[in-house]
Write an enzyme that holds these catalytic residues in place. Structure first.
Site, PDB file in Angstrom:
ATOM      1  N   THR A  87       3.738  -1.650   5.650  1.00  0.00           N
ATOM      2  CA  THR A  87       2.658  -1.685   4.663  1.00  0.00           C
ATOM      3  C   THR A  87       2.510  -0.355   3.937  1.00  0.00           C
ATOM      4  O   THR A  87       1.568  -0.176   3.180  1.00  0.00           O
ATOM      5  CB  THR A  87       1.310  -2.028   5.317  1.00  0.00           C
ATOM      6  OG1 THR A  87       1.024  -1.004   6.281  1.00  0.00           O
ATOM      7  CG2 THR A  87       1.334  -3.372   6.003  1.00  0.00           C
TER       8      THR A  87
ATOM      9  N   LEU B  38       2.043   3.912   3.573  1.00  0.00           N
ATOM     10  CA  LEU B  38       1.216   4.906   4.256  1.00  0.00           C
ATOM     11  C   LEU B  38      -0.249   4.656   3.948  1.00  0.00           C
ATOM     12  O   LEU B  38      -0.903   5.428   3.257  1.00  0.00           O
ATOM     13  CB  LEU B  38       1.658   6.316   3.816  1.00  0.00           C
ATOM     14  CG  LEU B  38       1.183   7.499   4.678  1.00  0.00           C
ATOM     15  CD1 LEU B  38       1.365   7.218   6.159  1.00  0.00           C
ATOM     16  CD2 LEU B  38       1.919   8.753   4.281  1.00  0.00           C
ATOM     17  N   HIS B  39      -0.734   3.505   4.390  1.00  0.00           N
ATOM     18  CA  HIS B  39      -2.177   3.295   4.334  1.00  0.00           C
ATOM     19  C   HIS B  39      -2.613   2.401   5.465  1.00  0.00           C
ATOM     20  O   HIS B  39      -1.815   2.088   6.329  1.00  0.00           O
ATOM     21  CB  HIS B  39      -2.650   2.769   2.987  1.00  0.00           C
ATOM     22  CG  HIS B  39      -1.800   1.719   2.392  1.00  0.00           C
ATOM     23  ND1 HIS B  39      -1.864   0.422   2.766  1.00  0.00           N
ATOM     24  CD2 HIS B  39      -0.837   1.815   1.463  1.00  0.00           C
ATOM     25  CE1 HIS B  39      -0.992  -0.257   2.065  1.00  0.00           C
ATOM     26  NE2 HIS B  39      -0.349   0.552   1.269  1.00  0.00           N
ATOM     27  N   ALA B  40      -3.893   2.063   5.469  1.00  0.00           N
ATOM     28  CA  ALA B  40      -4.473   1.306   6.565  1.00  0.00           C
ATOM     29  C   ALA B  40      -4.138   1.993   7.880  1.00  0.00           C
ATOM     30  O   ALA B  40      -4.324   3.199   8.027  1.00  0.00           O
ATOM     31  CB  ALA B  40      -4.010  -0.147   6.521  1.00  0.00           C
TER      32      ALA B  40
ATOM     33  N   PRO C 268      -1.218   2.843   9.477  1.00  0.00           N
ATOM     34  CA  PRO C 268      -0.300   3.993   9.501  1.00  0.00           C
ATOM     35  C   PRO C 268      -0.955   5.285   8.977  1.00  0.00           C
ATOM     36  O   PRO C 268      -0.723   6.355   9.544  1.00  0.00           O
ATOM     37  CB  PRO C 268       0.838   3.546   8.581  1.00  0.00           C
ATOM     38  CG  PRO C 268       0.822   2.056   8.658  1.00  0.00           C
ATOM     39  CD  PRO C 268      -0.624   1.682   8.807  1.00  0.00           C
TER      40      PRO C 268
END
Lengths: 564, 89
Positions: free
Chosen positions: B12, B14-16, B18
């Site tokens: 996904t 580099l957000h949520a 991670p």
């Protein structure tokens, strides 16, 4: 209607008022009102004298710390992993050094703690919005965090879902994703919001959880904590001054109803055996893990693969994702909708130019005009996944408007060996030409959410216009009737895959109009199955006739309620 | 200044989840670490807001830098994190 206002610890039936809104999630419930505290109001800006700024900075830093701690505590209590992750991320954002540095700079420049926090959150909100796509959706988190921290700085109660320690009917102006993430299903009996519409976040969540809900109910603003109310999620009514005995009876009835529905199963059919396929709306294979029985998938939204991408996913990746769904199918049918993107659902890799009026711009199938190749690859992938999984998917395009578009799409799909090709009917122009579309296509699927927005010229997200988006609007039903009649003449299936299909009463009307399948999210299926099983096809037709003849949605609903 | 260039492996981007794992790990390092995409402006790796605003997706190449004692160890640890699919953990 009586104007008596009942407040406080009312437990005996007094004069009752009926507040009207939009029923968006069926079911009945009764219990005491608990209001959600709204966002804090910022006081007028003032300049803090230099000598007081150190103390103001301590206030601001304490507010951010308290906010982070409160969010972290909510995360620890969250029942669902997805909710927990949202709250953990919010807690981390509230503690972000970049945020506190900017708040510090703002206080240093003479802002009050509350204004310093508001300005810093607004700045970061814009920064996330500028990234676009999936990241932009996090921008709403900054609003939630900002509201909490501002409340903390002002010494006000933190906004959010209340926790009175007993089951309650949640009343709010509207609900944010973070609010809904923290709803405790054991405590919340029903949702009532002043704003919102049939496709709002609140409505979708309520249906997913099986919680009765009434939205777009402006009079709910006058409801006070502790008032006993009864909520009817079908009629969209909230009745006040309900006695304890009656509330208990309503709760017993609702529990019995839920139990009965959970036990239901089997294919959809009317009381006299007329079959109506009950299908699922899904976004990925993960949505097929629910325990509800369905006869297949009526709407497989393929956007999930494309969200949050700078480049279009390659052929192999798409084949794998479609195969996962095809192999996990609960029934024999799956209808794949090709990519439904546009500037209202931005996908970064498409780099579509901003439009003044995105709902009327390049979206759905129209994207193929300006970004040819994306649809070709997707159809290649669907065809490859069909071959490797041995499943024969039906494939449809979103936002088809003209016969020429339908013909071109059918040619593209059939050239790849896809045999069942259809179109979503979301544009009135398509509904009016349903006969001609079906000469080129094998099936139609009516997307009622968009069809009502375009029929009544009312933005789907517009809270003030929710009544125009009501799927019981007779003009919308007239267009659905056109499509269904065209299907009957051609001997081809015409389904409904909008939220309207999950309304148990409306489902009977749709079947009466000649609709052959109803597709919805999983929790809606048992109540729809039950509703159809309780009526003959002729009764459905009679219901359809009275709904078409009604002058407004409320009249249409009432006429049908009476016959059940 | 020591640097590491690494490709984001998380499905996904580099957000949520991670982004959260990465910024928390960066905050634990004894040396401040910065992260940038291409020739972009380096931002503090311990700021989730700054990291989210990079908009780094699966397959994006990012560069970490740090200076001072322990810089190499910090960079190795964080580069290793980014080269794993943190959604799968």
């Amino acid at each position: 209607m009586h104007e008596t206002t009942v407040t406080g610890e009312n437990t005996s039936p007094g004069e009752s008022r009926t507040l009207r809104g939009l029923g968006v999630s069926p079911g009945g419930a009764a219990g005491p009102v608990c209001r959600m505290a709204g966002p804090p109001r910022l006081p007028d800006p003032a300049t803090v004298p230099p000598d007081d700024r150190a103390a103001e900075l301590r206030t601001a830093e304490r507010a951010l710390r308290e906010t982070s701690a409160a969010l972290s505590a909510l995360a620890a209590k969250a029942a669902e992993p997805s909710a927990r992750e949202i709250l953990e991320a919010q807690s981390l954002i509230a503690a972000d050094p970049g945020l506190s540095d900017m708040v510090g700079d703002n206080v240093g420049a003479g802002m009050t703690a509350a204004h310093a926090i508001a300005a810093a959150c607004a700045h970061h909100r814009e920064a996330l919005l500028a990234v676009g796509g999936y990241i932009a959706e996090r921008a709403a988190d900054l609003d939630d965090i900002g509201n909490r921290a501002i409340a903390a700085a002002l010494g006000l109660p933190m906004p959010g879902v209340p926790d009175p320690g007993h089951p309650f009917v949640l009343v709010a102006e509207d609900l944010s994703p973070a609010d809904t993430a923290t709803l405790d299903p054991a405590m919340v009996l029903a949702l009532v919001t002043e704003k919102g519409g049939p496709t709002s976040h609140t409505a979708i969540l309520a249906r997913a959880r099986g919680l009765p809900a009434v939205v777009a109910c402006p009079d709910a603003a006058a409801l006070e904590d502790g008032e006993m109310v009864a909520v009817d999620g079908v009629l969209g009514e909230v009745r006040t001054a309900v006695g304890e005995d009656e509330a208990a009876a309503i709760r017993r009835r609702a529990a019995g109803e839920r139990e009965r529905l959970q036990a239901s199963g089997g294919p959809g059919r009317t009381a006299d055996g007329h079959p109506v396929k009950l299908l699922l709306n899904i976004g990925s294979a993960a949505d097929l893990e629910s325990g509800f029985s369905a006869e297949g998938v009526g709407l497989f939204r393929t956007e999930f693969l494309f969200l949050d991408r700078r480049e279009a996913p390659g052929l192999d990746e798409q084949v794998a994702a479609y195969e996962a769904v095809f192999r996990a199918l609960p029934g024999d049918r799956v209808i794949v909708r090709t990519l439904d993107a546009g500037t209202d659902k931005p996908l970064p890799f498409l780099t579509l130019p901003d439009e003044i009026n995105p709902a009327l711009g390049i979206r759905g199938l129209r994207v193929d005009r300006v970004r040819p190749g994306v649809l070709d690859t997707q159809l290649d992938a669907i065809a490859a996944a069909a071959r490797s999984s041995g499943v024969r998917p039906w494939v449809m395009a979103p936002m088809v408007t003209t016969v020429a578009e339908a013909t071109a799409f059918a040619r593209m799909a059939r050239a790849r060996g896809i045999t069942d090709v259809g179109a979503m009917v979301e544009v009135p122009a398509a509904a009016l030409r349903a006969d001609r579309l079906l000469a080129e296509l094998d099936f139609l699927s009516i997307g009622t959410n968009d069809l009502s927005q375009y029929t009544c010229a009312a933005d789907r997200q517009h809270g003030e216009l929710a009544d125009l988006l009501d799927p019981w609007q007779p003009a919308l039903l007239r267009l659905i009737a056109e499509c269904a009649a065209a299907g009957e003449r051609a001997g081809k299936p015409v389904g409904v895959c909008g939220e309207a299909a999950a309304d148990p009463l409306l489902a009977a009307v749709l079947v009466g109009l000649g609709v052959t399948s109803l597709s919805m999210s999983a929790p809606g299926i048992p109540a729809v199955r039950e509703s159809l099983a309780g009526r003959t096809l002729e009764e459905c037709r009679e219901a359809a006739r009275s709904a078409l003849e009604a002058d407004d949605p409320a009249e249409a609903r009432r006429s049908l309620r009476g016959d059940h | 200044m020591p640097e590491r260039t690494v490709v984001i492996a998380s499905r996904t981007g580099l957000h949520a989840r991670p982004a959260k794992i990465f910024t928390e790990a960066a905050a634990r390092q004894t040396t401040p670490v910065r992260i940038r995409v291409g020739d972009g402006k380096p931002v503090p790796a311990n700021s989730i807001l700054a990291v989210l605003a990079l908009g780094a997706t699966h397959g994006t190449q990012v560069t970490l830098d740090a200076d001072g004692p322990g810089a190499d160890a910090a960079l190795d640890a964080l580069a290793e994190l980014l080269s794993r699919d943190l959604d799968a953990d």
